[in-house]
Scaffold this motif. Sequence first.
Motif, PDB file in Angstrom:
ATOM      1  N   LEU A  32      -1.378   8.760  -7.119  1.00 29.51           N
ATOM      2  CA  LEU A  32      -2.012   7.623  -6.389  1.00 29.51           C
ATOM      3  C   LEU A  32      -1.628   6.284  -7.039  1.00 29.51           C
ATOM      4  CD1 LEU A  32      -5.914   8.907  -6.890  1.00 29.51           C
ATOM      5  CD2 LEU A  32      -4.521   8.391  -4.569  1.00 29.51           C
ATOM      6  N   TRP A  33      -0.982   6.434  -8.138  1.00 33.04           N
ATOM      7  CA  TRP A  33      -0.626   5.175  -8.955  1.00 33.04           C
ATOM      8  C   TRP A  33       0.520   4.490  -8.084  1.00 33.04           C
ATOM      9  CZ3 TRP A  33       0.007   7.748 -14.312  1.00 33.04           C
ATOM     10  CH2 TRP A  33      -1.172   8.045 -14.789  1.00 33.04           C
ATOM     11  N   CYS A  34       1.565   5.231  -7.826  1.00 32.73           N
ATOM     12  CA  CYS A  34       2.938   4.656  -7.467  1.00 32.73           C
ATOM     13  C   CYS A  34       3.582   5.666  -6.857  1.00 32.73           C
ATOM     14  CB  CYS A  34       3.710   4.146  -8.346  1.00 32.73           C
ATOM     15  SG  CYS A  34       5.305   3.782  -8.181  1.00 32.73           S
ATOM     16  N   ARG A  35       4.245   5.438  -5.387  1.00 29.80           N
ATOM     17  CA  ARG A  35       5.060   6.155  -4.620  1.00 29.80           C
ATOM     18  C   ARG A  35       6.045   7.035  -5.476  1.00 29.80           C
ATOM     19  NH1 ARG A  35       9.034   4.724  -0.197  1.00 29.80           N
ATOM     20  NH2 ARG A  35       9.246   6.801   0.926  1.00 29.80           N
ATOM     21  N   VAL A  47       0.686  -1.115   0.023  1.00 31.78           N
ATOM     22  CA  VAL A  47      -0.125   0.116  -0.106  1.00 31.78           C
ATOM     23  C   VAL A  47       0.912   1.332  -0.094  1.00 31.78           C
ATOM     24  CG1 VAL A  47      -1.671   1.489   1.342  1.00 31.78           C
ATOM     25  CG2 VAL A  47      -1.956  -1.007   1.107  1.00 31.78           C
ATOM     26  N   ASP A  48       1.959   1.201   0.804  1.00 31.31           N
ATOM     27  CA  ASP A  48       3.021   2.413   0.573  1.00 31.31           C
ATOM     28  C   ASP A  48       3.379   2.575  -0.777  1.00 31.31           C
ATOM     29  OD1 ASP A  48       2.718   2.560   3.333  1.00 31.31           O
ATOM     30  OD2 ASP A  48       4.500   1.325   3.941  1.00 31.31           O
ATOM     31  N   PHE A  49       3.578   1.439  -1.318  1.00 30.62           N
ATOM     32  CA  PHE A  49       4.366   1.819  -2.865  1.00 30.62           C
ATOM     33  C   PHE A  49       3.078   2.253  -3.757  1.00 30.62           C
ATOM     34  CE2 PHE A  49       5.967   0.301  -6.750  1.00 30.62           C
ATOM     35  CZ  PHE A  49       7.338   1.171  -6.442  1.00 30.62           C
ATOM     36  N   VAL A  66       4.842  14.071  -9.276  1.00 34.14           N
ATOM     37  CA  VAL A  66       4.284  14.440 -10.561  1.00 34.14           C
ATOM     38  C   VAL A  66       3.036  15.239 -10.506  1.00 34.14           C
ATOM     39  CG1 VAL A  66       3.403  13.366 -12.773  1.00 34.14           C
ATOM     40  CG2 VAL A  66       5.318  12.289 -11.420  1.00 34.14           C
ATOM     41  N   PRO A  67       2.900  16.256 -11.098  1.00 30.54           N
ATOM     42  CA  PRO A  67       1.743  17.016 -10.955  1.00 30.54           C
ATOM     43  C   PRO A  67       0.573  16.381 -11.753  1.00 30.54           C
ATOM     44  CG  PRO A  67       3.350  17.983 -12.506  1.00 30.54           C
ATOM     45  CD  PRO A  67       3.853  17.035 -11.966  1.00 30.54           C
TER      46      PRO A  67
END
Length: 173
Positions: A154-157, A132-134, A162-163
Motif C-alpha cells: 500500500l505504501w509504494c509501488r 496514485v499509481d506510485f 514485499v510480503p
Amino acid sequence: LFWYGAGYKILVEEELFAYERARLGVARGFGGPGTMGPFVVLNALGALGLLVGVAGSSTLPVLALLWIFYTQYLLYSRVNELYEVKGLAPPLHVWWLVFPGFNLVVGLRQVHFLARFWAFERGEDPPKDPVVDFFPFIGADRFTWREFLRQPKLWCRLLQDVPDLEIGFLQGP
C-alpha cells in the motif's frame, strides 16, 4: 503551505460549498474564504500581537490550528457523505485526522476521492494519476490503520512484492 491555502483549500472548499448549496439547499462548510479567512486572520493577529507584546496573543495561532482541523474534519465528513448518498462506501477514516502521519494519509486520499467524485458527477472516467499509481494507499479501497502499517504494497509501488509484515499488534482488522 501557501499553495495549499491560497490554491487548493480555498478552491475545494468553495466548490463543495457551491455544490451543497445547489444540491442540498444548505452548505455544511464555510466556503473558501470562510474556511481560510479565520485561519489567516488568527495567525496574523497572533504574530502581530507577539511582535508588539500583547499578552495572550500566542493563543491565537493555536485557535487557528483548531479551526483548520475542524474544517478538515468537516471536509472529510462531507466527502464521505458524497459517496454515501450515491450508495458507495465512504472512502475516508475521518478520525485519522488527529494522528500525525495518518492525517497526511487521509488528506491525500481526500484529494483523490473528491476528484474522482467530481469526475463521476460530470459523467467522465477519472483521469489516470501517476501519483496514485506510485503511492497505492491514496486510491486504494478503504483500509484500517493496521492494514496500512502491515502492508508495504500500500505504501509504494516499489514495495508491491514485499510480503505483509507479521507484527503481533498489527494482526486483525
